[in-house]
Structure formats: C-alpha cells, structure tokens
Design an enzyme around this catalytic site. Sequence first.
Site, short mmCIF file in Angstrom:
data_model
loop_
_atom_site.label_atom_id
_atom_site.label_comp_id
_atom_site.label_asym_id
_atom_site.label_seq_id
_atom_site.Cartn_x
_atom_site.Cartn_y
_atom_site.Cartn_z
N THR A 95 0.87 -1.18 0.00
CA THR A 95 0.00 0.00 0.00
C THR A 95 0.91 1.22 0.00
OG1 THR A 95 -1.63 -1.20 1.31
CG2 THR A 95 -1.87 1.19 1.17
N LYS A 170 -7.25 1.55 -3.15
CA LYS A 170 -6.86 1.11 -1.80
C LYS A 170 -7.09 2.24 -0.78
CE LYS A 170 -4.88 -1.27 1.52
NZ LYS A 170 -5.33 -2.49 2.13
N LYS A 238 0.40 5.27 8.14
CA LYS A 238 0.95 5.58 6.81
C LYS A 238 -0.18 5.70 5.78
CE LYS A 238 1.95 1.91 4.71
NZ LYS A 238 1.46 0.89 3.82
P1 NAP Z 1 5.61 -6.44 7.21
O1 NAP Z 1 5.35 -7.68 7.99
O2 NAP Z 1 6.42 -5.35 7.83
O3 NAP Z 1 6.26 -6.86 5.82
C1 NAP Z 1 7.03 -6.03 5.00
C2 NAP Z 1 8.31 -6.78 4.66
O4 NAP Z 1 9.04 -6.02 3.70
C3 NAP Z 1 9.19 -6.96 5.90
O5 NAP Z 1 9.61 -8.30 6.00
C4 NAP Z 1 10.34 -6.00 5.63
O6 NAP Z 1 11.59 -6.42 6.11
C5 NAP Z 1 10.40 -5.98 4.12
N1 NAP Z 1 10.99 -4.72 3.65
C6 NAP Z 1 10.66 -3.47 3.99
N2 NAP Z 1 11.46 -2.60 3.36
C7 NAP Z 1 12.30 -3.32 2.62
C8 NAP Z 1 13.36 -2.98 1.75
N3 NAP Z 1 13.68 -1.70 1.53
N4 NAP Z 1 14.03 -3.99 1.16
C9 NAP Z 1 13.70 -5.28 1.40
N5 NAP Z 1 12.70 -5.67 2.20
C10 NAP Z 1 12.01 -4.69 2.80
O7 NAP Z 1 4.23 -5.77 6.76
P2 NAP Z 1 2.92 -6.47 6.15
O8 NAP Z 1 1.88 -6.50 7.19
O9 NAP Z 1 3.29 -7.70 5.42
O10 NAP Z 1 2.46 -5.33 5.12
C11 NAP Z 1 3.11 -5.13 3.89
C12 NAP Z 1 2.37 -4.05 3.10
O11 NAP Z 1 1.02 -4.48 2.86
C13 NAP Z 1 2.24 -2.71 3.82
O12 NAP Z 1 2.32 -1.66 2.90
C14 NAP Z 1 0.86 -2.77 4.44
O13 NAP Z 1 0.32 -1.49 4.64
C15 NAP Z 1 0.10 -3.55 3.39
N6 NAP Z 1 -1.06 -4.33 3.85
C16 NAP Z 1 -1.02 -5.01 5.02
C17 NAP Z 1 -2.13 -5.75 5.43
C18 NAP Z 1 -2.13 -6.53 6.73
O14 NAP Z 1 -3.23 -6.86 7.19
N7 NAP Z 1 -0.99 -6.85 7.31
C19 NAP Z 1 -3.27 -5.78 4.63
C20 NAP Z 1 -3.27 -5.10 3.43
C21 NAP Z 1 -2.16 -4.37 3.05
P3 NAP Z 1 11.89 -6.65 7.68
O15 NAP Z 1 11.47 -8.07 7.91
O16 NAP Z 1 13.33 -6.41 7.84
O17 NAP Z 1 11.02 -5.65 8.42
#
Ligand code: NAP
Length: 290
Positions: A95, A170, A238
């Site tokens: 997102t 979104k 965010k």
């Molecule tokens: P998350 O668990 O923090 O996953 C993001 C992953 O990306 C983490 O493992 C992070 O690494 C990695 N990352 C971040 N920056 C990076 C970079 N520069 N290079 C390489 N890897 C990188 O978050 P999530 O819940 O999966 O969410 C991911 C996205 O989907 C977000 O934008 C969120 O708003 C969106 N989203 C989430 C949900 C939900 O319910 N969780 C639903 C819809 C949309 P690290 O492991 O080192 O932190």
Amino acid sequence: MKIGWIGTGIMGRSMASHVQKAGHELYLYNRTKSKADDLIRRGGTWCDTPVDVAGNASIVFTMVGFPYDVEEVYLGEKGILSIKNTCRIVVDMTTSKPSLAKTIADVASERGIASLDAPVSGGDIGARDATLAIMAGGDEKTYDEVLPLFQLMGKTISYMGTAGAGQHTKMCNQILIAGTIIGVCESLLYAGRAGLDEQSVINIIGKGAASSWSINNLGPRIVQGNYDPGFFVEHFIKDMGIALQEAEAIGLSLPGLALVHQLYVAVKAQGHGRMGTQALMLALKKMNGE
Ligand code: NAP
C-alpha cells in the site's frame, strides 16, 4: 515461471507461498533474510539485492512496508529498475502512494519493463487463505497477463484503470476501514460498560446491518485482549496519511478520517505502533479511564 518476490513479511510470505505451491520458481529478497527461510527451504532461491531478483525472474512482485521502502526497492542504487531490461513486468502490491506508482510506471517503461500497482485488502487472514481482494492499476494487457498469478493469491480481483488507480482504490478501502474500526471499538467499549458479554454482542451484531470484516475478525481479538499485529498500527497511520494528502490535493475534506488518523497517532505515541490496528481500543479505554 520464474517469479521474483521482494518483501516476505506478514503478507508477502503467505502470498509468495501460494505462488510457490502452484509450481512457480521463486527468487527472493527481504531486508531480514530469516523471514524468507521457509520459502527458501521449499525450493526458493535467495538473491542479495532487488536488482539480482529482477535479473533472474520474468515477473517481480514487491510487498514491502512504506513508500520509502518501495522507492528503495525500485529506484535505489541496487533497485529493480537500476539497470535496463532485467525482468519483463513489475507488480507493487505494497500500500503506497498513487504518485509513486506513476513514477515507477514511467521509469519502468523507459527501461522496457511493464508495471502494475496492485495493493490488496483482506488482512493477514486473506493472505493466508488466498482470499485477498486485489485492486490493480496500470496497462490493461499487462494486468491480463498477471491475472492468473493474482488468482493464486486472491478471490476478488479488479482492473481499476491506469497507473496509480490501484493505489487510489486502496485509499478508498482505508478510508472505509478507518470508519469501521472506530465503530467496532466504541461499540465494544459500550458493550463492556453496559455489562454485556462482548463476544455474544459480536455474534449477533456481526450478522446484521452492522456487519463488517473488522467486527467479525478484529472484534474477537479485542475481546480476548489479543493486540498482536495482523495489520500494524504504523502501517495504518501511513495509509491514512497518504489518503489525507491525496484528499487535500483534490480539495476534499474528510473529517472522519482525520479524527481516526489523530487517534492512531496517539496509539503510536502510547508505544503501540507495532501492535495490530485493534489496539485503537487501548487508547479509547485510556480516554475512558479503563
Ligand atoms: P511487514 O510484515 O512489515 O512486511 C514487509 C516486509 O518487507 C518486511 O519483511 C520487511 O523487512 C520488508 N521490507 C521493507 N522494506 C524493505 C526494503 N527496503 N528492502 C527489502 N525488504 C524490505 O508488513 P505487512 O503486514 O506484510 O504489510 C506489507 C504491506 O502491505 C504494507 O504496505 C501494508 O500497509 C500492506 N497491507 C497489510 C495488510 C495486513 O493486514 N498486514 C493488509 C493489506 C495491506 P523486515 O522483515 O526487515 O522488516
């Protein structure tokens, strides 16, 4: 197919696993390598940089955290678009900002690569069960080509328009979520104060006109005192920040969204930024002396 996957956190890990289980070869990169271990054990190949992923795969998906992460992964020194003609298609499912989706589409096209912005809704459960809603923007022919891969991760998938349209959709989703989550918390706060059994309240009102994903999925977590993240508070802040900026740019006042955004800033200030969004309840309880 050779598929690249960058970002193996809560959402990305499950989504990539569906693609892998369908028989595609995965090339993986994540900031913290250990979060890709499961996928590597099941045959995925680790790459040291985003551009290495793109050099190995024909289609690359990204599911990172914040817009600055998306920028780094695509436009950074070792980013996917740092050299020409690596992969054929890139798909950002993070997102992120509609304007950044447009910039990526422009730079990708200069490099001979097609791009889509395709954020998702459905939470950690939707990612795990492959029932996500996926809203895509970009070139429609590219969307048609990627659709069979989206179908491995989601149930409801729509093409919404040119680059940035997926992210704009979104934002509509997040504006609605902001309204429902404050309703869920206030309703359960009231139920508790009125001496009702909160889970029984969810069981009945979650089936009527007040039904929502949030009451049925996050309500029970609140009742159990489970504030573990499905969706991080800081990611929601965010998203609401992006939506408020976009709204201001088009001259829209969204007072409900602005209120919920401010309350979540307070949730984060109370030290709960890495909790799930249901932690709004903690801030509301504090305001009410509970
Ligand atoms: P998350 O668990 O923090 O996953 C993001 C992953 O990306 C983490 O493992 C992070 O690494 C990695 N990352 C971040 N920056 C990076 C970079 N520069 N290079 C390489 N890897 C990188 O978050 P999530 O819940 O999966 O969410 C991911 C996205 O989907 C977000 O934008 C969120 O708003 C969106 N989203 C989430 C949900 C939900 O319910 N969780 C639903 C819809 C949309 P690290 O492991 O080192 O932190």
